[in-house]
Design a protein around this motif. Structure first.
Motif, mmCIF file in Angstrom:
data_model
loop_
_atom_site.group_PDB
_atom_site.id
_atom_site.type_symbol
_atom_site.label_atom_id
_atom_site.label_comp_id
_atom_site.label_asym_id
_atom_site.label_seq_id
_atom_site.Cartn_x
_atom_site.Cartn_y
_atom_site.Cartn_z
ATOM 1 N N TYR A 135 -2.295 4.083 -35.768
ATOM 2 C CA TYR A 135 -2.335 5.056 -34.675
ATOM 3 C C TYR A 135 -1.206 4.798 -33.674
ATOM 4 C CZ TYR A 135 -6.928 6.129 -36.554
ATOM 5 O OH TYR A 135 -7.952 6.486 -37.386
ATOM 6 N N VAL A 136 -0.928 3.538 -33.399
ATOM 7 C CA VAL A 136 0.169 3.212 -32.487
ATOM 8 C C VAL A 136 1.497 3.672 -33.067
ATOM 9 C CG1 VAL A 136 1.415 1.302 -31.412
ATOM 10 C CG2 VAL A 136 -1.090 1.303 -31.448
ATOM 11 N N ALA A 137 1.631 3.608 -34.390
ATOM 12 C CA ALA A 137 2.870 4.018 -35.036
ATOM 13 C C ALA A 137 3.157 5.512 -34.878
ATOM 14 C CB ALA A 137 2.823 3.661 -36.518
ATOM 15 N N GLN A 138 2.162 6.304 -34.494
ATOM 16 C CA GLN A 138 2.378 7.744 -34.315
ATOM 17 C C GLN A 138 3.078 8.076 -33.004
ATOM 18 O OE1 GLN A 138 -1.499 9.525 -34.718
ATOM 19 N NE2 GLN A 138 -1.794 8.779 -36.809
ATOM 20 N N GLY A 139 3.170 7.141 -32.092
ATOM 21 C CA GLY A 139 3.835 7.391 -30.827
ATOM 22 C C GLY A 139 2.867 7.824 -29.740
ATOM 23 N N PHE A 140 3.361 7.818 -28.515
ATOM 24 C CA PHE A 140 2.510 8.113 -27.361
ATOM 25 C C PHE A 140 2.002 9.551 -27.360
ATOM 26 C CE2 PHE A 140 1.778 9.348 -22.949
ATOM 27 C CZ PHE A 140 0.983 8.307 -22.492
ATOM 28 N N LEU A 141 2.866 10.498 -27.700
ATOM 29 C CA LEU A 141 2.502 11.910 -27.602
ATOM 30 C C LEU A 141 1.534 12.355 -28.682
ATOM 31 C CD1 LEU A 141 5.911 13.602 -26.694
ATOM 32 C CD2 LEU A 141 3.970 13.176 -25.183
ATOM 33 N N TRP A 142 1.663 11.811 -29.882
ATOM 34 C CA TRP A 142 0.944 12.359 -31.028
ATOM 35 C C TRP A 142 -0.228 11.506 -31.472
ATOM 36 C CZ3 TRP A 142 2.357 17.078 -31.210
ATOM 37 C CH2 TRP A 142 3.656 17.426 -30.819
ATOM 38 N N MET A 143 -0.451 10.367 -30.839
ATOM 39 C CA MET A 143 -1.622 9.564 -31.149
ATOM 40 C C MET A 143 -2.877 10.229 -30.579
ATOM 41 S SD MET A 143 -4.046 7.213 -30.132
ATOM 42 C CE MET A 143 -3.491 6.869 -28.484
ATOM 43 N N ASP A 144 -3.926 10.373 -31.405
ATOM 44 C CA ASP A 144 -5.159 11.043 -30.999
ATOM 45 C C ASP A 144 -6.149 9.987 -30.498
ATOM 46 O OD1 ASP A 144 -7.420 12.520 -30.635
ATOM 47 O OD2 ASP A 144 -7.401 13.483 -32.598
ATOM 48 N N PRO A 145 -6.407 9.910 -29.184
ATOM 49 C CA PRO A 145 -7.327 8.883 -28.669
ATOM 50 C C PRO A 145 -8.744 9.005 -29.220
ATOM 51 C CG PRO A 145 -6.010 9.827 -26.886
ATOM 52 C CD PRO A 145 -5.782 10.678 -28.097
ATOM 53 N N GLU A 146 -9.233 10.235 -29.403
ATOM 54 C CA GLU A 146 -10.593 10.421 -29.895
ATOM 55 C C GLU A 146 -10.728 9.940 -31.334
ATOM 56 O OE1 GLU A 146 -14.568 11.342 -30.077
ATOM 57 O OE2 GLU A 146 -13.229 11.102 -28.361
ATOM 58 N N GLN A 147 -9.737 10.225 -32.143
ATOM 59 C CA GLN A 147 -9.763 9.753 -33.522
ATOM 60 C C GLN A 147 -9.714 8.223 -33.586
ATOM 61 O OE1 GLN A 147 -6.555 11.284 -35.891
ATOM 62 N NE2 GLN A 147 -7.586 10.857 -37.820
ATOM 63 N N LEU A 148 -8.907 7.612 -32.744
ATOM 64 C CA LEU A 148 -8.850 6.157 -32.700
ATOM 65 C C LEU A 148 -10.178 5.582 -32.214
ATOM 66 C CD1 LEU A 148 -7.467 3.443 -32.858
ATOM 67 C CD2 LEU A 148 -6.406 3.906 -30.640
ATOM 68 N N ARG A 149 -10.805 6.222 -31.247
ATOM 69 C CA ARG A 149 -12.092 5.733 -30.741
ATOM 70 C C ARG A 149 -13.138 5.723 -31.846
ATOM 71 N NH1 ARG A 149 -16.820 7.293 -29.495
ATOM 72 N NH2 ARG A 149 -16.366 9.411 -30.153
ATOM 73 N N ARG A 150 -13.181 6.786 -32.646
ATOM 74 C CA ARG A 150 -14.143 6.834 -33.748
ATOM 75 C C ARG A 150 -13.860 5.743 -34.772
ATOM 76 N NH1 ARG A 150 -13.358 12.585 -33.228
ATOM 77 N NH2 ARG A 150 -11.928 12.511 -35.006
ATOM 78 N N ARG A 151 -12.587 5.450 -34.979
ATOM 79 C CA ARG A 151 -12.247 4.382 -35.925
ATOM 80 C C ARG A 151 -12.710 3.026 -35.403
ATOM 81 N NH1 ARG A 151 -12.115 0.854 -38.706
ATOM 82 N NH2 ARG A 151 -10.461 0.045 -40.060
ATOM 83 N N LEU A 152 -12.528 2.759 -34.130
ATOM 84 C CA LEU A 152 -12.950 1.481 -33.561
ATOM 85 C C LEU A 152 -14.468 1.331 -33.548
ATOM 86 C CD1 LEU A 152 -10.445 1.252 -30.566
ATOM 87 C CD2 LEU A 152 -10.361 -0.049 -32.704
ATOM 88 N N ASP A 153 -15.175 2.443 -33.410
ATOM 89 C CA ASP A 153 -16.640 2.384 -33.412
ATOM 90 C C ASP A 153 -17.197 1.930 -34.759
ATOM 91 O OD1 ASP A 153 -17.052 3.032 -30.789
ATOM 92 O OD2 ASP A 153 -17.337 5.174 -31.144
#
Length: 281
Positions: free
Chosen positions: A102-120
């Motif tokens: 997710y970090v590799a996608q860059g600041f603009l295109w990283m989806d915080p909600e998608q990352l949150r679901r992955r961490l859960d």
């Protein structure tokens, strides 16, 4: 009239006056052929259409190239990660492995909600919060589960204080937790009963290490001293309070393996293990 009568007298048919025959007018070949109309080709209109088409294509191509350029992660990379909530159960290496794509996608295109679901989905993570901070920082906050009891033995499922079930690798289940068993949707009720039973048992210095609810609503528990209690489906707390009040007077019966049946309204029954029964004789 006179001329006609004259003709009859001479035995001749009367002559009709000659009809006048009009011949159609002769038209010239030039008049019969349609006139040729010469039209000019609208080169100016075609030129304008061509220019407009080229202009629109250039704009579309430029927009596509600009879109791809903006989507490049190096345009606005994530340069700073702030992670809180890691522990021995939630190691930083595991969190970083989940963050990396997710970090590799860059600041603009990283989806915080998608990352949150992955961490859960990580073991021991009860809740995750992800926030982008302009212009290049990512804040990640992890809230771990706090286990209160094992669920159905050591299958890898545990229960937190709110009665929520969660799963971890079986090898990571702590050994000093009480065990709960019951219907699939009864974890919250078992946690509540476990808390109440432990409060009542506190004067004896004992706690519940195993609590079960059967399909008919009856309850069974094993105490930290090895004594087993049988309770019905009603008046659980009054029955246990009566037993706790009498227990100091029957200390000789409070041995590991002994069973106390508290399903009576005016007392309780005691079943001693075989070894204890023989030694008491």
């Amino acid at each position: 009239m006179v001329s006609v009568m004259r003709d009859y007298r001479h035995g001749q048919q009367p002559q009709q006056p000659a009809a006048t025959i009009r011949k159609p007018p002769r038209h010239s070949k030039a008049a019969a052929a349609p006139a040729k109309v010469h039209t000019s080709i609208p080169w100016r209109l075609y030129g304008r259409a061509l220019i407009w088409g080229i202009g629109i294509s250039a704009i579309a191509w430029g927009g596509w190239m600009g879109w791809n350029w903006v989507r490049e992660p190096q345009i606005m990379p994530i340069n700073t990660l702030r992670i809180t909530g890691t522990s021995a159960r939630i190691p930083l290496s595991v969190v970083n492995a989940a963050l990396r794509p997710y970090v590799a996608q860059g600041f603009l295109w990283m989806d915080p909600e998608q990352l949150r679901r992955r961490l859960d989905t990580l073991p021991w993570v009860a809740n995750a919060e992800v926030r982008r901070v302009w212009p290049d920082r990512l804040d990640v906050t992890l809230q771990p589960y706090v286990p209160v009891a094992r669920w159905l033995g050591s299958t890898g499922q545990m229960v937190d204080a709110q009665g929520k079930l969660f799963s971890v690798p079986p090898s990571q289940v702590p050994d000093n937790l009480p065990n709960l068993e019951g219907p699939a949707d009864s974890s919250a009720q078992l946690i509540q009963q476990l808390t109440l039973f432990n409060q009542i048992l506190a004067p004896l210095g004992a706690t519940v290490v195993d609590l079960q609810e059967d399909r008919r609503g009856g309850w069974r528990c094993v105490l930290s001293n090895g004594v087993r209690l049988l309770l019905g489906s009603e008046d659980l707390l009054p029955a246990m309070k009566r037993w706790v009040a009498v227990a100091p007077q029957i200390k000789e019966y409070l041995v590991s393996g002994a069973t106390m049946d508290l399903r009576y309204t005016n007392g309780f029954a005691v079943a001693m293990p075989t070894a204890a029964t023989v030694s008491s004789q």
